[in-house]
Design a protein around this motif. Structure first.
Motif, mmCIF file in Angstrom:
data_model
loop_
_atom_site.group_PDB
_atom_site.id
_atom_site.type_symbol
_atom_site.label_atom_id
_atom_site.label_comp_id
_atom_site.label_asym_id
_atom_site.label_seq_id
_atom_site.Cartn_x
_atom_site.Cartn_y
_atom_site.Cartn_z
ATOM 1 N N PHE A 1 0.842 -1.197 0.000
ATOM 2 C CA PHE A 1 0.000 0.000 0.000
ATOM 3 C C PHE A 1 0.875 1.243 0.000
ATOM 4 N N LEU A 2 0.401 2.286 -0.658
ATOM 5 C CA LEU A 2 1.007 3.609 -0.554
ATOM 6 C C LEU A 2 -0.101 4.614 -0.305
ATOM 7 N N THR A 3 0.222 5.696 0.401
ATOM 8 C CA THR A 3 -0.799 6.655 0.795
ATOM 9 C C THR A 3 -0.191 8.028 1.023
ATOM 10 N N SER A 4 -1.064 9.021 1.072
ATOM 11 C CA SER A 4 -0.661 10.358 1.499
ATOM 12 C C SER A 4 -1.172 10.642 2.908
ATOM 13 N N ASP A 5 -1.741 9.618 3.552
ATOM 14 C CA ASP A 5 -2.318 9.742 4.895
ATOM 15 C C ASP A 5 -1.364 9.148 5.928
ATOM 16 N N GLY A 6 -0.527 10.001 6.518
ATOM 17 C CA GLY A 6 0.451 9.520 7.482
ATOM 18 C C GLY A 6 -0.164 8.901 8.713
ATOM 19 N N ASP A 7 -1.389 9.298 9.048
ATOM 20 C CA ASP A 7 -2.032 8.779 10.247
ATOM 21 C C ASP A 7 -2.372 7.304 10.099
ATOM 22 N N ILE A 8 -2.850 6.905 8.914
ATOM 23 C CA ILE A 8 -3.217 5.504 8.734
ATOM 24 C C ILE A 8 -1.981 4.613 8.644
ATOM 25 N N VAL A 9 -0.859 5.182 8.205
ATOM 26 C CA VAL A 9 0.399 4.428 8.208
ATOM 27 C C VAL A 9 0.701 3.970 9.630
ATOM 28 N N ASN A 10 0.602 4.899 10.558
ATOM 29 C CA ASN A 10 0.879 4.614 11.956
ATOM 30 C C ASN A 10 -0.023 3.501 12.481
ATOM 31 N N LYS A 11 -1.280 3.513 12.073
ATOM 32 C CA LYS A 11 -2.243 2.531 12.574
ATOM 33 C C LYS A 11 -2.039 1.153 11.967
ATOM 34 N N ILE A 12 -1.816 1.094 10.648
ATOM 35 C CA ILE A 12 -1.662 -0.202 9.990
ATOM 36 C C ILE A 12 -0.405 -0.920 10.469
ATOM 37 N N LEU A 13 0.637 -0.158 10.795
ATOM 38 C CA LEU A 13 1.901 -0.776 11.183
ATOM 39 C C LEU A 13 1.956 -1.188 12.647
ATOM 40 N N ARG A 14 0.825 -1.227 13.320
ATOM 41 C CA ARG A 14 0.830 -1.584 14.739
ATOM 42 C C ARG A 14 0.541 -3.070 14.927
ATOM 43 N N ALA A 15 1.357 -3.698 15.738
ATOM 44 C CA ALA A 15 1.385 -5.153 15.825
ATOM 45 C C ALA A 15 0.085 -5.781 16.308
ATOM 46 N N GLU A 16 -0.579 -5.185 17.261
ATOM 47 C CA GLU A 16 -1.713 -5.848 17.877
ATOM 48 C C GLU A 16 -2.921 -5.943 16.952
ATOM 49 N N ASN A 17 -2.858 -5.280 15.801
ATOM 50 C CA ASN A 17 -3.939 -5.458 14.838
ATOM 51 C C ASN A 17 -3.891 -6.846 14.201
ATOM 52 N N ALA A 18 -2.709 -7.483 14.234
ATOM 53 C CA ALA A 18 -2.536 -8.840 13.724
ATOM 54 C C ALA A 18 -3.105 -8.995 12.308
ATOM 55 N N HIS A 19 -2.681 -8.129 11.405
ATOM 56 C CA HIS A 19 -3.192 -8.169 10.035
ATOM 57 C C HIS A 19 -2.624 -9.359 9.272
ATOM 58 N N ASP A 20 -3.497 -10.094 8.586
ATOM 59 C CA ASP A 20 -3.039 -11.178 7.731
ATOM 60 C C ASP A 20 -2.292 -10.633 6.528
ATOM 61 N N LYS A 21 -1.176 -11.304 6.197
ATOM 62 C CA LYS A 21 -0.425 -11.004 4.983
ATOM 63 C C LYS A 21 -0.088 -12.346 4.338
ATOM 64 N N GLU A 22 -0.461 -12.493 3.087
ATOM 65 C CA GLU A 22 -0.312 -13.775 2.403
ATOM 66 C C GLU A 22 0.804 -13.710 1.367
ATOM 67 N N TYR A 23 1.634 -14.745 1.342
ATOM 68 C CA TYR A 23 2.779 -14.805 0.435
ATOM 69 C C TYR A 23 2.809 -16.146 -0.298
ATOM 70 N N ILE A 24 3.254 -16.114 -1.544
ATOM 71 C CA ILE A 24 3.561 -17.326 -2.301
ATOM 72 C C ILE A 24 5.084 -17.382 -2.433
ATOM 73 N N VAL A 25 5.678 -18.463 -1.973
ATOM 74 C CA VAL A 25 7.135 -18.545 -1.851
ATOM 75 C C VAL A 25 7.678 -19.761 -2.611
ATOM 76 N N THR A 26 8.716 -19.540 -3.407
ATOM 77 C CA THR A 26 9.405 -20.618 -4.114
ATOM 78 C C THR A 26 10.774 -20.814 -3.473
ATOM 79 N N VAL A 27 11.158 -22.073 -3.232
ATOM 80 C CA VAL A 27 12.441 -22.385 -2.600
ATOM 81 C C VAL A 27 13.307 -23.227 -3.526
ATOM 82 N N ASP A 28 14.543 -23.462 -3.083
ATOM 83 C CA ASP A 28 15.559 -24.047 -3.967
ATOM 84 C C ASP A 28 15.599 -25.565 -3.989
ATOM 85 N N LYS A 29 14.798 -26.234 -3.153
ATOM 86 C CA LYS A 29 14.780 -27.695 -3.175
ATOM 87 C C LYS A 29 13.403 -28.208 -2.774
#
Length: 264
Positions: A131-159
């Protein structure tokens, strides 16, 4: 630092107290930068209120003139109708920094006409949703740990993957003097797995794989909270939809602790 602003200039009446706003919040809500970056600007004596150097924690009152590097910082619209919120598919090779002198920085890559900054980061060799924004206040809120936001990744490994790897990743492994929180992990193919985190330790997924003897060869973030990467191709961006913003605002309504979205 000059404490005169706090003592002489800012001695608000009772009627003005309710409209006073902390300086870092005032700057971040204007869309100039995040609160953390605003604090740095204040500490570097690059901010003035009514021509004087303020202290951290100084309050801004209606009618005050706030300057950063000589540029006037205007108060944000009450309903934040002037704020920008976008979803971007960061390509491999782009660096998540607002420092324009760094080649391949995310701001030049997007080329948005408004001043925006990223929420969290993805490593240069990683790709996917940010995400990118011009709203510095929401940056502060989203980056707070206790919100426990899900983030999903697809990962490829070497073996080739195995059940032991999937089980260990899901249960948690030691990295950075701690043990990662339990998370959801599923095998997608022989070399590819999906992982859903609600934690954001520095280079977390890469470090977890390294602990188990694997090397990440490709990493893509496909979802943050309810927002999907979808059909966005590398380098493309779109405005967040009203329904997505409503879900994000609801999710960040009770933030209390700071962290980062940089688990790759």
């Amino acid at each position: 630092m000059n404490s005169k602003v706090a003592s002489d200039v800012h001695n608000p009446s009772k009627n003005a107290v309710s409209t006073a706003k902390r300086l870092n919040k005032y700057i971040s809500e204007s869309g100039f930068c995040s609160r953390r970056e605003a604090d740095k600007l204040i500490e570097q004596n690059r901010v003035k209120i009514n021509g004087q150097l303020p202290q951290l924690g100084t309050k801004v009152l209606p009618g005050d003139v706030v300057l950063v590097d000589g540029k006037t910082i205007k108060a944000s619209a009450t309903n934040k109708s002037d704020r920008i919120y976008i979803a971007y598919h960061k390509p491999i090779g782009i660096t998540c920094t607002t420092e324009r002198h760094i080649k391949g920085n995310i701001i030049d890559a997007i080329g948005h006409k408004e001043r925006i900054f990223p929420i969290g980061r993805l490593d240069k060799p990683s790709e996917g949703l940010i995400f990118l924004t011009s709203d510095g206040d929401i940056v502060n809120k989203i980056l707070r740990a206790e919100n426990a936001h899900d983030k999903e990744y697809i990962v490829t490994v070497d073996k080739p993957l195995n059940e032991r790897f999937i089980e260990r990743m899901a249960r948690g492994v030691p990295v950075l003097d701690t043990v990662t929180k339990p998370c959801k992990v599923s095998m997608e193919s022989r070399y590819v797995f999906k992982i859903i985190l609600n934690q954001g330790l520095n280079r977390q997924i890469r470090r977890m794989c390294e602990f188990l003897g694997y090397e990440v060869t490709k990493l893509k973030r496909t979802r943050i909270m309810s927002v999907e990467l979808g059909e966005l191709k590398p380098g493309q961006w779109r405005n967040l939809k009203p329904a997505e913003m409503a879900q994000i605002q609801a999710a960040v309504a009770h933030s209390t602790k700071t962290a980062t979205i940089n688990a790759e």
